[in-house]
Write a protein that holds these residues in place. Structure first.
Motif, short mmCIF file in Angstrom:
data_model
loop_
_atom_site.label_atom_id
_atom_site.label_comp_id
_atom_site.label_asym_id
_atom_site.label_seq_id
_atom_site.Cartn_x
_atom_site.Cartn_y
_atom_site.Cartn_z
N ILE A 14 0.83 -1.22 0.00
CA ILE A 14 0.00 0.00 0.00
C ILE A 14 0.86 1.26 0.00
CG2 ILE A 14 -0.28 0.09 2.54
CD1 ILE A 14 -3.26 1.04 1.61
N ALA A 169 12.64 -8.42 -8.87
CA ALA A 169 13.27 -7.87 -7.65
C ALA A 169 14.30 -6.81 -7.98
CB ALA A 169 13.94 -8.99 -6.87
N GLY A 352 1.62 -13.00 8.73
CA GLY A 352 2.35 -11.99 7.97
C GLY A 352 3.59 -11.54 8.74
C1 LIG Z 1 -1.20 -9.81 10.35
C2 LIG Z 1 -1.13 -8.33 10.15
C3 LIG Z 1 -2.17 -7.52 10.60
C4 LIG Z 1 -2.14 -6.15 10.39
N1 LIG Z 1 -3.24 -5.39 10.68
C5 LIG Z 1 -3.27 -4.08 10.33
C6 LIG Z 1 -4.47 -3.32 10.46
O1 LIG Z 1 -5.53 -3.83 10.83
N2 LIG Z 1 -4.43 -2.00 10.15
C7 LIG Z 1 -3.29 -1.40 9.70
O2 LIG Z 1 -3.31 -0.19 9.47
N3 LIG Z 1 -2.16 -2.11 9.51
C8 LIG Z 1 -2.13 -3.43 9.79
N4 LIG Z 1 -1.00 -4.17 9.58
C9 LIG Z 1 0.20 -3.49 9.06
C10 LIG Z 1 0.07 -3.17 7.58
O3 LIG Z 1 -0.38 -4.28 6.86
C11 LIG Z 1 1.44 -2.69 7.08
O4 LIG Z 1 1.94 -1.65 7.90
C12 LIG Z 1 1.36 -2.16 5.65
O5 LIG Z 1 0.68 -3.06 4.82
C13 LIG Z 1 2.79 -1.95 5.14
O6 LIG Z 1 2.73 -1.71 3.77
P1 LIG Z 1 4.07 -1.63 2.93
O7 LIG Z 1 3.68 -1.26 1.55
O8 LIG Z 1 5.05 -0.79 3.65
O9 LIG Z 1 4.70 -3.12 3.00
P2 LIG Z 1 4.26 -4.48 2.30
O10 LIG Z 1 2.81 -4.57 2.10
O11 LIG Z 1 4.91 -5.57 3.09
O12 LIG Z 1 4.92 -4.39 0.86
C14 LIG Z 1 6.30 -4.41 0.66
C15 LIG Z 1 6.55 -4.98 -0.72
O13 LIG Z 1 7.92 -4.81 -1.07
C16 LIG Z 1 8.30 -5.89 -1.86
N5 LIG Z 1 9.77 -5.98 -1.90
C17 LIG Z 1 10.59 -6.27 -0.87
N6 LIG Z 1 11.88 -6.25 -1.28
C18 LIG Z 1 11.87 -5.94 -2.58
C19 LIG Z 1 12.89 -5.80 -3.57
N7 LIG Z 1 14.19 -5.95 -3.27
N8 LIG Z 1 12.52 -5.50 -4.83
C20 LIG Z 1 11.21 -5.33 -5.16
N9 LIG Z 1 10.20 -5.48 -4.25
C21 LIG Z 1 10.52 -5.77 -2.99
C22 LIG Z 1 7.63 -7.08 -1.19
O14 LIG Z 1 7.53 -8.19 -2.07
C23 LIG Z 1 6.29 -6.49 -0.80
O15 LIG Z 1 5.29 -6.75 -1.77
C24 LIG Z 1 -1.00 -5.55 9.77
C25 LIG Z 1 0.05 -6.36 9.33
C26 LIG Z 1 -0.02 -7.74 9.49
C27 LIG Z 1 1.09 -8.60 8.95
#
Ligand SMILES: Cc1cc2nc3c(=O)[nH]c(=O)nc-3n(C[C@H](O)[C@H](O)[C@H](O)COP(=O)(O)OP(=O)(O)OC[C@H]3O[C@@H](n4cnc5c(N)ncnc54)[C@H](O)[C@@H]3O)c2cc1C
Length: 420
Positions: A14, A169, A352
């Motif tokens: 996200i 990646a 997760g």
């Molecule tokens: C079980 C659980 C429950 C949660 N509940 C909530 C909730 O109810 N409300 C809330 O607000 N938050 C909640 N969270 C937290 C929330 O989901 C995360 O904070 C948020 O989704 C983080 O988003 P992000 O885009 O930073 O990371 P992510 O969604 O983890 O995305 C990171 C992406 O980077 C990619 N990536 C990594 N390394 C590389 C690379 N070298 N090259 C290319 N791509 C790469 C990965 O494949 C991944 O798709 C929860 C989390 C979990 C696990």
């Protein structure tokens, strides 16, 4: 796919997608790379809460600013957004004092949160038989179907003209002089004026490719989905015994707040000083396990490097095993307190890997050492709900338009680990 973009983003969760959207709206060319599928990690596996209750004061503004953005997106597409509110229940007087203290600090910031009398709690949650020491209610908090919301957002960024590159990646960031100038991907080099690392729990590893230290650790959290429940609660419920969200399929997403697990790794030893104060305050929220993970990770570090293999392709899809025993216990607590759940079953479970920071606040920041390099990571289990406003703030930071006040709490420099 072009070989140059104004901005390249690592990570299609996200945070990566909403940052891409707001940058694209300003007319920049943007490409988002993901090592696996879009939103396969945290963003597609979370509880689906958009909450203000309990948020750190530094993040409240992002939480409140995300509400209208989610509502606007929900008017454009159906992804199960429901402004159903969230009730936070205190099991004892100490918890109740904590909730009231939070409300006192949050007062005057435009919140709709209020204390509930016990009669009001019973009216809002007639399905529950338990006595609670107190409760807060935020009617403007919401529930969202994470996987559907992420499909919606993926389409929205594609329609806006963002180039999406899943299954590719980023192996490392290239530096020229004092400037981040390109990413080395599985399919070759792509240059960019600006690079944003939004790689969730992998950001620490990607930062290592340019010698930047972020004190980020990983925590595993498990979740279950129930079969449909007749006459269940219509609000999100938070307590130390269980947390739940009504789903659009008639079931509930259920989990336990204090059931997260972290393994001792070389990084947890390195960053012990940073984490200890918060850990000691909230020991009951986390279980720490020592085991082979320490040596596994040490080995991984030795194999890791520009000319060696890297973990991004080896672990393309991070899909940890859920802690089924804790989930079963949590579900039993729920059935004990609320008879409507007694005829339902666990339909599925998953886990997760959460990216955490010592102060539980994200890093939304330029990297001082290298021009053109930015971080948007470390959301510490609450990045989904605040994701839209966090992405907008990140776009402001990349454009150099963020106000000092809005960006200050999220600067990387607060950890003093990259001071030259
Ligand atoms: C079980 C659980 C429950 C949660 N509940 C909530 C909730 O109810 N409300 C809330 O607000 N938050 C909640 N969270 C937290 C929330 O989901 C995360 O904070 C948020 O989704 C983080 O988003 P992000 O885009 O930073 O990371 P992510 O969604 O983890 O995305 C990171 C992406 O980077 C990619 N990536 C990594 N390394 C590389 C690379 N070298 N090259 C290319 N791509 C790469 C990965 O494949 C991944 O798709 C929860 C989390 C979990 C696990």
């Amino acid at each position: 796919m072009s070989r140059h973009y104004d901005v390249v983003i690592a990570g299609a969760g996200i945070i990566g997608l909403s940052t891409a959207l707001f940058l694209r709206e300003r007319g920049l060319s943007v490409a988002v790379f993901d090592k696996g599928e879009v939103a396969y990690e945290q963003s597609g596996r979370n509880w689906g809460w958009m909450r203000t209750i309990g948020q750190d004061m530094a993040e409240l503004e992002l939480a409140l600013a995300s509400r209208p953005l989610w509502r606007q997106w929900a008017a454009e597409g159906d992804f199960g957004f429901r402004q159903c509110g969230l009730v936070s229940l205190a099991g004892d007087e100490a918890e109740w004092a904590g909730l009231k203290n939070w409300l006192k600090h949050a007062a005057g910031r435009g919140l709709d949160t209020r204390e509930l009398e016990s009669a009001d709690t019973a009216t809002l949650l007639p399905q529950f038989q338990r006595h609670w020491a107190g409760a807060l209610f935020a009617p403007g908090d919401a529930g969202i179907e994470p996987d559907q919301a992420m499909r919606f957002l993926e389409k929205k960024v594609l329609d806006a003209g963002v180039v999406m590159v899943p299954g590719n990646a980023i192996r490392r960031i290239d530096i020229s002089g004092d400037r981040a100038c390109a990413v080395e991907t599985e399919t070759g080099r792509v240059t960019a004026d600006k690079i944003v690392i939004a790689a969730g729990a992998w950001s620490r590893w990607l930062c290592k490719t340019v010698g930047i230290v972020i004190p980020q650790l990983r925590v595993t959290a498990s979740v279950l989905r129930t079969t449909p429940v007749e006459g269940g609660p219509n609000v999100n419920v938070a307590s130390t015994r269980y947390c739940l969200r009504p789903r659009r399929d008639g079931g509930y997403t259920v989990a336990r707040r204090n059931s997260s697990l972290t393994c001792v790794t070389p990084d947890s030893v390195r960053f012990m000083r940073q984490y200890l104060p918060n850990y000691l305050k909230q020991k009951q929220l986390l279980r720490v396990r020592a085991g082979t993970s320490f040596f596994r990770e040490l080995q991984l570090e030795r194999r890791f490097g520009p000319e060696k293999s890297n973990p991004f392709e080896d672990f393309r899809a991070c899909d940890p095993v859920p802690d089924i025993e804790t989930l079963k216990e949590t579900f039993e607590y729920l059935k004990e307190d609320s008879p409507v759940f007694r005829s339902s079953r666990i339909a599925s479970s998953w886990a997760g890997t959460i990216d955490v920071m010592p102060d539980a606040l994200p890093v939304l920041s330029p990297v001082a050492r290298y021009q053109g390099l930015f971080l948007a990571t470390g959301f510490s289990a609450h990045g989904f709900g605040i994701g839209p406003a966090a992405g907008r703030l990140m776009a402001d930071i990349v454009m150099g338009e963020a106000t000092a006040a809005s960006a200050a709490p999220f600067r990387l420099e607060r950890f003093h680990l990259n001071d030259d």
